[in-house]
Design an enzyme around this catalytic site. Structure first.
Site, PDB file in Angstrom:
ATOM      1  N   SER A  34       0.794  -1.276  -0.036  1.00  0.00           N
ATOM      2  CA  SER A  34       0.044   0.140  -0.063  1.00  0.00           C
ATOM      3  C   SER A  34       0.710   1.344  -0.108  1.00  0.00           C
ATOM      4  O   SER A  34       0.030   2.162  -0.245  1.00  0.00           O
ATOM      5  CB  SER A  34      -0.977  -0.032   1.333  1.00  0.00           C
ATOM      6  OG  SER A  34      -2.243  -0.950   0.790  1.00  0.00           O
ATOM      7  N   LYS A  37       0.231   3.618  -2.995  1.00  0.00           N
ATOM      8  CA  LYS A  37      -0.679   4.905  -2.814  1.00  0.00           C
ATOM      9  C   LYS A  37      -0.006   6.179  -2.803  1.00  0.00           C
ATOM     10  O   LYS A  37      -0.796   7.269  -2.951  1.00  0.00           O
ATOM     11  CB  LYS A  37      -1.699   4.551  -1.696  1.00  0.00           C
ATOM     12  CG  LYS A  37      -2.782   3.104  -2.009  1.00  0.00           C
ATOM     13  CD  LYS A  37      -3.563   2.594  -1.053  1.00  0.00           C
ATOM     14  CE  LYS A  37      -4.323   1.638  -1.434  1.00  0.00           C
ATOM     15  NZ  LYS A  37      -4.132   0.567  -0.540  1.00  0.00           N
ATOM     16  N   SER A  90      -6.572   2.872   3.523  1.00  0.00           N
ATOM     17  CA  SER A  90      -5.763   2.290   2.642  1.00  0.00           C
ATOM     18  C   SER A  90      -6.781   1.407   1.479  1.00  0.00           C
ATOM     19  O   SER A  90      -6.537   0.368   1.251  1.00  0.00           O
ATOM     20  CB  SER A  90      -5.009   1.356   3.107  1.00  0.00           C
ATOM     21  OG  SER A  90      -3.840   0.912   2.215  1.00  0.00           O
TER      22      SER A  90
END
Length: 166
Positions: A34, A37, A90
């Site tokens: 993640s 991102k 997330s």
């Protein structure tokens, strides 16, 4: 004093100057999950308008085993709301919706639009000279060929911190 860091890979830098204070395995290319991102958020901030509305599609809805913002198809959110949904819980679904909507060009399938957006992220990464990063998805969900290094993440995060919205 000696640092008591157990991580296999890390880098400690001055966020203002980029001076490196300590590192271990900082140039190892590894899956970043993640943390992807961060790259997606900056691409979205540079290409989109925070108030533009994005309507979700079935391709944006992820399996409940994934981290989610949590929406169904046909719901409308601002880019700002989707960025919050991507960064705070997330949300893989929000990352996909952002990439699909901002990457779209007339006649694209949803996947073509997402691929275009990811291509833009990779172009930015290359222009910045970050040679230890290659992205395949906007959410970081584990796939082969999707990686970065602690060094590249630190350098890009320094860039991202220029954006007050980020």
């Amino acid at each position: 004093p000696e640092l008591q860091i157990n991580s296999k890979r890390y880098i400690v830098i001055d966020a203002d100057t980029g001076e490196i204070f300590a590192q271990r395995g900082a140039h190892d290319k590894v899956a970043i999950a993640s943390l992807t991102k961060i790259y997606t958020a900056i691409e979205a901030l540079e290409r989109g308008d925070l108030n533009q509305e994005i309507t979700t599609k079935p391709s944006d809805v992820f399996d409940p085993s994934s981290t989610l913002m949590g929406f169904g198809p046909g719901e409308t959110f601002t880019l700002r709301d989707l960025l919050y949904g991507m960064m705070l819980p997330s949300g893989n679904d929000a990352a996909h919706a952002i990439a699909r909507a901002l990457g779209y060009q007339e006649g694209d399938t949803d996947q073509e639009a997402v691929d275009r957006f990811v291509g833009w992220m990779n172009e930015r990464i290359q222009r910045m000279g970050l040679t230890e990063t290659h992205l395949v998805r906007p959410d970081g969900w584990g796939v082969a060929g999707h990686y970065s290094s602690a060094h590249d993440l630190a350098a890009f995060t320094r860039y991202a911190l220029r954006y007050p919205t980020f």
